[in-house]
Design a protein around this motif. Sequence first.
Motif, short mmCIF file in Angstrom:
data_model
loop_
_atom_site.label_atom_id
_atom_site.label_comp_id
_atom_site.label_asym_id
_atom_site.label_seq_id
_atom_site.Cartn_x
_atom_site.Cartn_y
_atom_site.Cartn_z
N GLN A 189 2.92 -5.20 -7.53
CA GLN A 189 2.35 -4.19 -6.63
C GLN A 189 2.80 -2.80 -7.08
O GLN A 189 3.98 -2.58 -7.29
CB GLN A 189 2.86 -4.41 -5.20
N GLY A 190 1.84 -1.89 -7.23
CA GLY A 190 2.22 -0.51 -7.53
C GLY A 190 2.68 0.18 -6.26
O GLY A 190 2.52 -0.36 -5.17
N THR A 191 3.22 1.38 -6.40
CA THR A 191 3.73 2.08 -5.21
C THR A 191 2.58 2.49 -4.28
O THR A 191 2.78 2.68 -3.11
CB THR A 191 4.53 3.34 -5.57
N MET A 192 1.38 2.64 -4.83
CA MET A 192 0.26 3.09 -4.01
C MET A 192 -0.56 1.91 -3.48
O MET A 192 -1.73 2.05 -3.17
CB MET A 192 -0.65 4.04 -4.80
N ALA A 193 0.05 0.75 -3.43
CA ALA A 193 -0.69 -0.47 -3.10
C ALA A 193 -1.43 -0.39 -1.77
O ALA A 193 -2.49 -0.99 -1.63
CB ALA A 193 0.27 -1.66 -3.08
N PHE A 194 -0.89 0.32 -0.79
CA PHE A 194 -1.49 0.32 0.54
C PHE A 194 -2.54 1.42 0.73
O PHE A 194 -3.36 1.33 1.63
CB PHE A 194 -0.43 0.46 1.63
N THR A 195 -2.48 2.46 -0.08
CA THR A 195 -3.35 3.61 0.14
C THR A 195 -4.83 3.22 0.12
O THR A 195 -5.28 2.53 -0.78
CB THR A 195 -3.08 4.71 -0.91
N GLY A 196 -5.56 3.65 1.14
CA GLY A 196 -6.99 3.39 1.20
C GLY A 196 -7.50 3.45 2.61
O GLY A 196 -6.75 3.72 3.56
N LYS A 197 -8.81 3.19 2.74
CA LYS A 197 -9.47 3.16 4.04
C LYS A 197 -10.02 1.76 4.21
O LYS A 197 -10.69 1.24 3.31
CB LYS A 197 -10.63 4.17 4.03
N TYR A 198 -9.74 1.14 5.34
CA TYR A 198 -10.10 -0.26 5.56
C TYR A 198 -10.87 -0.38 6.87
O TYR A 198 -10.46 0.17 7.89
CB TYR A 198 -8.84 -1.12 5.63
N GLY A 201 -5.82 -9.77 -1.83
CA GLY A 201 -7.18 -9.87 -2.35
C GLY A 201 -8.01 -8.63 -2.04
O GLY A 201 -9.19 -8.72 -1.74
N GLY A 202 -7.35 -7.46 -2.08
CA GLY A 202 -8.06 -6.21 -1.84
C GLY A 202 -8.31 -5.92 -0.36
O GLY A 202 -8.92 -4.91 -0.02
N LYS A 203 -7.87 -6.81 0.51
CA LYS A 203 -8.05 -6.60 1.95
C LYS A 203 -6.72 -6.27 2.60
O LYS A 203 -5.66 -6.65 2.11
CB LYS A 203 -8.63 -7.85 2.61
N LEU A 204 -6.80 -5.57 3.73
CA LEU A 204 -5.61 -5.29 4.54
C LEU A 204 -5.50 -6.42 5.55
O LEU A 204 -6.41 -6.62 6.36
CB LEU A 204 -5.77 -3.94 5.25
N VAL A 205 -4.42 -7.17 5.47
CA VAL A 205 -4.21 -8.30 6.38
C VAL A 205 -3.01 -7.97 7.27
O VAL A 205 -1.92 -7.72 6.78
CB VAL A 205 -3.95 -9.61 5.60
N GLU A 206 -3.26 -7.93 8.58
CA GLU A 206 -2.20 -7.61 9.54
C GLU A 206 -1.98 -8.81 10.45
O GLU A 206 -2.93 -9.39 10.96
CB GLU A 206 -2.60 -6.40 10.38
N ILE A 207 -0.72 -9.17 10.62
CA ILE A 207 -0.39 -10.32 11.47
C ILE A 207 0.63 -9.87 12.51
O ILE A 207 1.65 -9.27 12.18
CB ILE A 207 0.15 -11.49 10.63
N THR A 233 -8.10 -8.87 9.75
CA THR A 233 -8.44 -8.60 8.35
C THR A 233 -9.38 -7.42 8.28
O THR A 233 -10.35 -7.35 9.07
CB THR A 233 -9.10 -9.84 7.72
N SER A 234 -9.12 -6.48 7.37
CA SER A 234 -9.98 -5.32 7.19
C SER A 234 -10.33 -5.21 5.72
O SER A 234 -9.48 -5.42 4.85
CB SER A 234 -9.28 -4.05 7.63
N LYS A 235 -11.59 -4.89 5.44
CA LYS A 235 -12.02 -4.75 4.04
C LYS A 235 -11.90 -3.31 3.60
O LYS A 235 -12.10 -2.38 4.40
CB LYS A 235 -13.45 -5.27 3.86
N LYS A 236 -11.61 -3.12 2.32
CA LYS A 236 -11.41 -1.77 1.79
C LYS A 236 -12.77 -1.09 1.64
O LYS A 236 -13.68 -1.66 1.06
CB LYS A 236 -10.69 -1.83 0.44
#
Length: 132
Positions: free
Chosen positions: A2-11, A110-116, A127-130
């Motif tokens: 994982q790079g440091t910017m792994a979370f950055t994005g809009k989902y 898998g490119g998605k934001l998964v929150e539990i 689950t949110s898609k990018k």
Amino acid sequence: PQGTMAFTGKYEFEGDENYDAFVQKIGLPSDKIEMGRNCKIVTEVVQNGNDFTWTQHFPGGRTTTNTFTVGKEADMETMGGKKFKATVKMEGGKLVAEFPNYRHTAEISGGKLVEISTSSGVVYKRTSKKIA
């Protein structure tokens, strides 16, 4: 890796499991429960190393923003709008936060934001898609 910017994005919200059981368990009022059901929440994450700005845009223009640094106590707000202090940790690429009545993890899978979120045995998964 994982790079440091792994979370950055809009989902954008794609689906969830166990919503009703979970929000009842944490005591969300019924009007908030209805409002949040299948709600097309857009989550915007800006990550700069260990510093995060985590914004949720709700339909109708309401937003909630939590700003935190991994490993440092921060002022946070829950789904229901309660304010509290929490220290977000990074465990194996997942962000982990202990909310007042639930434990929340977030990861990119898998490119998605998964929150539990877990509260006394009830597991809520969102689950949110990018999109950006």
